[in-house]
Design a protein around this motif. Sequence first.
Motif, PDB file in Angstrom:
ATOM      1  N   VAL A  13       0.832  -1.205   0.000  1.00  0.00           N
ATOM      2  CA  VAL A  13       0.000   0.000   0.000  1.00  0.00           C
ATOM      3  C   VAL A  13       0.868   1.257   0.000  1.00  0.00           C
ATOM      4  N   LYS A  14       1.916   1.252   0.809  1.00  0.00           N
ATOM      5  CA  LYS A  14       2.805   2.415   0.892  1.00  0.00           C
ATOM      6  C   LYS A  14       3.471   2.703  -0.459  1.00  0.00           C
ATOM      7  N   SER A  15       4.024   1.663  -1.098  1.00  0.00           N
ATOM      8  CA  SER A  15       4.724   1.853  -2.373  1.00  0.00           C
ATOM      9  C   SER A  15       3.770   2.276  -3.487  1.00  0.00           C
ATOM     10  N   SER A  16       2.611   1.615  -3.570  1.00  0.00           N
ATOM     11  CA  SER A  16       1.662   1.937  -4.638  1.00  0.00           C
ATOM     12  C   SER A  16       1.041   3.315  -4.428  1.00  0.00           C
ATOM     13  N   ALA A  17       0.746   3.687  -3.171  1.00  0.00           N
ATOM     14  CA  ALA A  17       0.193   5.020  -2.893  1.00  0.00           C
ATOM     15  C   ALA A  17       1.208   6.105  -3.252  1.00  0.00           C
ATOM     16  N   HIS A  18       2.485   5.838  -2.989  1.00  0.00           N
ATOM     17  CA  HIS A  18       3.537   6.809  -3.327  1.00  0.00           C
ATOM     18  C   HIS A  18       3.558   7.075  -4.831  1.00  0.00           C
ATOM     19  N   ILE A  19       3.397   6.018  -5.629  1.00  0.00           N
ATOM     20  CA  ILE A  19       3.383   6.176  -7.081  1.00  0.00           C
ATOM     21  C   ILE A  19       2.103   6.887  -7.530  1.00  0.00           C
ATOM     22  N   LEU A  20       0.960   6.519  -6.952  1.00  0.00           N
ATOM     23  CA  LEU A  20      -0.304   7.161  -7.320  1.00  0.00           C
ATOM     24  C   LEU A  20      -0.289   8.651  -6.973  1.00  0.00           C
ATOM     25  N   LEU A  21       0.440   9.028  -5.927  1.00  0.00           N
ATOM     26  CA  LEU A  21       0.567  10.432  -5.535  1.00  0.00           C
ATOM     27  C   LEU A  21       1.685  11.136  -6.310  1.00  0.00           C
ATOM     28  N   GLU A  22       2.283  10.421  -7.278  1.00  0.00           N
ATOM     29  CA  GLU A  22       3.359  10.947  -8.122  1.00  0.00           C
ATOM     30  C   GLU A  22       4.556  11.407  -7.285  1.00  0.00           C
ATOM     31  N   GLY A  23       4.903  10.598  -6.289  1.00  0.00           N
ATOM     32  CA  GLY A  23       6.086  10.882  -5.493  1.00  0.00           C
ATOM     33  C   GLY A  23       7.359  10.609  -6.272  1.00  0.00           C
ATOM     34  N   GLU A  42      27.201  21.081 -21.068  1.00  0.00           N
ATOM     35  CA  GLU A  42      26.356  21.886 -21.954  1.00  0.00           C
ATOM     36  C   GLU A  42      25.391  22.801 -21.202  1.00  0.00           C
ATOM     37  N   ILE A  43      25.279  22.641 -19.874  1.00  0.00           N
ATOM     38  CA  ILE A  43      24.355  23.482 -19.113  1.00  0.00           C
ATOM     39  C   ILE A  43      25.082  24.225 -17.989  1.00  0.00           C
ATOM     40  N   ARG A  44      24.490  25.365 -17.598  1.00  0.00           N
ATOM     41  CA  ARG A  44      25.022  26.119 -16.451  1.00  0.00           C
ATOM     42  C   ARG A  44      24.365  25.651 -15.161  1.00  0.00           C
ATOM     43  N   ASP A  45      23.063  25.380 -15.225  1.00  0.00           N
ATOM     44  CA  ASP A  45      22.359  24.907 -14.042  1.00  0.00           C
ATOM     45  C   ASP A  45      21.065  24.216 -14.447  1.00  0.00           C
ATOM     46  N   ALA A  46      20.535  23.422 -13.529  1.00  0.00           N
ATOM     47  CA  ALA A  46      19.249  22.745 -13.711  1.00  0.00           C
ATOM     48  C   ALA A  46      18.363  23.116 -12.531  1.00  0.00           C
ATOM     49  N   HIS A  47      17.071  23.336 -12.793  1.00  0.00           N
ATOM     50  CA  HIS A  47      16.169  23.744 -11.725  1.00  0.00           C
ATOM     51  C   HIS A  47      14.744  23.342 -12.065  1.00  0.00           C
ATOM     52  N   HIS A  48      13.800  23.655 -11.168  1.00  0.00           N
ATOM     53  CA  HIS A  48      12.380  23.339 -11.391  1.00  0.00           C
ATOM     54  C   HIS A  48      12.223  21.875 -11.829  1.00  0.00           C
ATOM     55  N   ILE A  49      12.876  20.975 -11.081  1.00  0.00           N
ATOM     56  CA  ILE A  49      12.928  19.550 -11.439  1.00  0.00           C
ATOM     57  C   ILE A  49      11.769  18.796 -10.793  1.00  0.00           C
ATOM     58  N   HIS A  50      11.099  17.973 -11.571  1.00  0.00           N
ATOM     59  CA  HIS A  50      10.036  17.102 -11.064  1.00  0.00           C
ATOM     60  C   HIS A  50      10.285  15.689 -11.572  1.00  0.00           C
ATOM     61  N   ALA A  51      10.182  14.707 -10.690  1.00  0.00           N
ATOM     62  CA  ALA A  51      10.364  13.304 -11.066  1.00  0.00           C
ATOM     63  C   ALA A  51       9.221  12.491 -10.475  1.00  0.00           C
ATOM     64  N   TRP A  52       8.666  11.567 -11.255  1.00  0.00           N
ATOM     65  CA  TRP A  52       7.574  10.723 -10.770  1.00  0.00           C
ATOM     66  C   TRP A  52       7.565   9.427 -11.565  1.00  0.00           C
ATOM     67  N   SER A  53       6.651   8.538 -11.252  1.00  0.00           N
ATOM     68  CA  SER A  53       6.609   7.229 -11.903  1.00  0.00           C
ATOM     69  C   SER A  53       5.219   6.945 -12.466  1.00  0.00           C
ATOM     70  N   ILE A  54       5.194   6.245 -13.592  1.00  0.00           N
ATOM     71  CA  ILE A  54       3.938   5.716 -14.120  1.00  0.00           C
ATOM     72  C   ILE A  54       3.720   4.335 -13.513  1.00  0.00           C
ATOM     73  N   ARG A  58       8.983   2.536 -14.438  1.00  0.00           N
ATOM     74  CA  ARG A  58       8.882   3.474 -15.556  1.00  0.00           C
ATOM     75  C   ARG A  58       8.796   4.897 -15.008  1.00  0.00           C
ATOM     76  N   HIS A  59       9.923   5.641 -15.072  1.00  0.00           N
ATOM     77  CA  HIS A  59      10.025   6.939 -14.425  1.00  0.00           C
ATOM     78  C   HIS A  59      10.025   8.076 -15.440  1.00  0.00           C
ATOM     79  N   MET A  60       9.610   9.254 -14.999  1.00  0.00           N
ATOM     80  CA  MET A  60       9.545  10.450 -15.831  1.00  0.00           C
ATOM     81  C   MET A  60      10.236  11.607 -15.111  1.00  0.00           C
ATOM     82  N   VAL A  61      10.805  12.532 -15.888  1.00  0.00           N
ATOM     83  CA  VAL A  61      11.402  13.739 -15.324  1.00  0.00           C
ATOM     84  C   VAL A  61      11.080  14.926 -16.226  1.00  0.00           C
ATOM     85  N   THR A  62      10.731  16.058 -15.612  1.00  0.00           N
ATOM     86  CA  THR A  62      10.682  17.334 -16.324  1.00  0.00           C
ATOM     87  C   THR A  62      11.607  18.292 -15.585  1.00  0.00           C
TER      88      THR A  62
END
Length: 341
Positions: A234-244, A264-276, A280-284
């Motif tokens: 429940v803990k692991s699946s809820a974390h994914i459903l909440l896009e943790g 190639e970059i000076r800095d990275a910011h406004h980072i979001h990571a979550w899982s489907i 299977r992970h996603m990052v913006t």
Amino acid sequence: MAHPQHNHDDHAGHGHDHEHDHAGGHAGHDHAGHSHAGHNHLHGVTDQRRIGVAFVIIAVFMIVEIVGGLLSGSLALLADAGHMVSDTAALGFSWAAIHYGRRPATAQLSYGYKRLEILAAFVNGCALFVIAAWIVVEAIRRFAEPVPVVGKTMLIVAFVGLAANIAAFLVLHGGNRENLNVRGAWLHVLGDMLGSVAAIVAAIVILLTGWTPIDPILSIVVAVIILKSAWGIVKSSAHILLEGTPEGITLADIKSDLERNVVEIRDAHHIHAWSITGERHMVTLHVHPAQGMGAREVVMAVQRRLSTRFNIEHVTVQVEEEDCIDVRETHDHGESRPDCH
């Protein structure tokens, strides 16, 4: 500000919903990505077959154990049978989730049906809580009003149950343990194995000593084991459903790793990571390019690094020539937020 650059064959839902390709934004969409998808597909087919075989084994023995528990009067057997009812439903739900999860994405469901696997794991975990609660309540009632138990019948059925559970366990053991749905099914069967062992111990004690309280006592032990596995699912699946943020990854690590290793970059910011799904992970993220670097070069470099270092294949990169411009982030509270720097 340069146009956002994207790499996503199925990415949507975070302000980056597109159905078409961008000439400069799919540099990371290479053979490695296709191999990764093919590998996941093969895993899915194998996992579905394994879960199907385990479902048949558990369903057949569930009926045997219910009959045996009623004939012998054993709560330990009925507790294990109750767990098996949950397991049968869980395995059936898991099989269906993998089957329908392979359906292609649609305009309404841009990620497809993959999240069904996580929903199945969450529902299965909640069902385990209900089963465990029933076992505890029934055990307490039996302490107050002892019920005669036929030890011999109980022992025979428990041994057969252990054999069935071992068979199902071995079938699932070779599955993809990174898949939360498969791991949930595996934990269900592992709990059944322990339940069968508890029933065998209770039957032997009753046959040798006639002490029937061992039956509800060991039933409570089984309930505790069930609760432990249920909480993890429940803990692991809820974390994914909440896009943790995916387990084993932190946003600070992504930021520092990119700024340290991607020239190639000076800095990275406004980072979001979550899982489907669990694997299977996603990052913006937003990045400021280094002097003289084009948007395409920046996007390709960030995608390569996230794929190599964090095994993240689905990435959306927004390249910003000037200060971070995100109306929602900078004006919600009248000042810019830390992740926009």
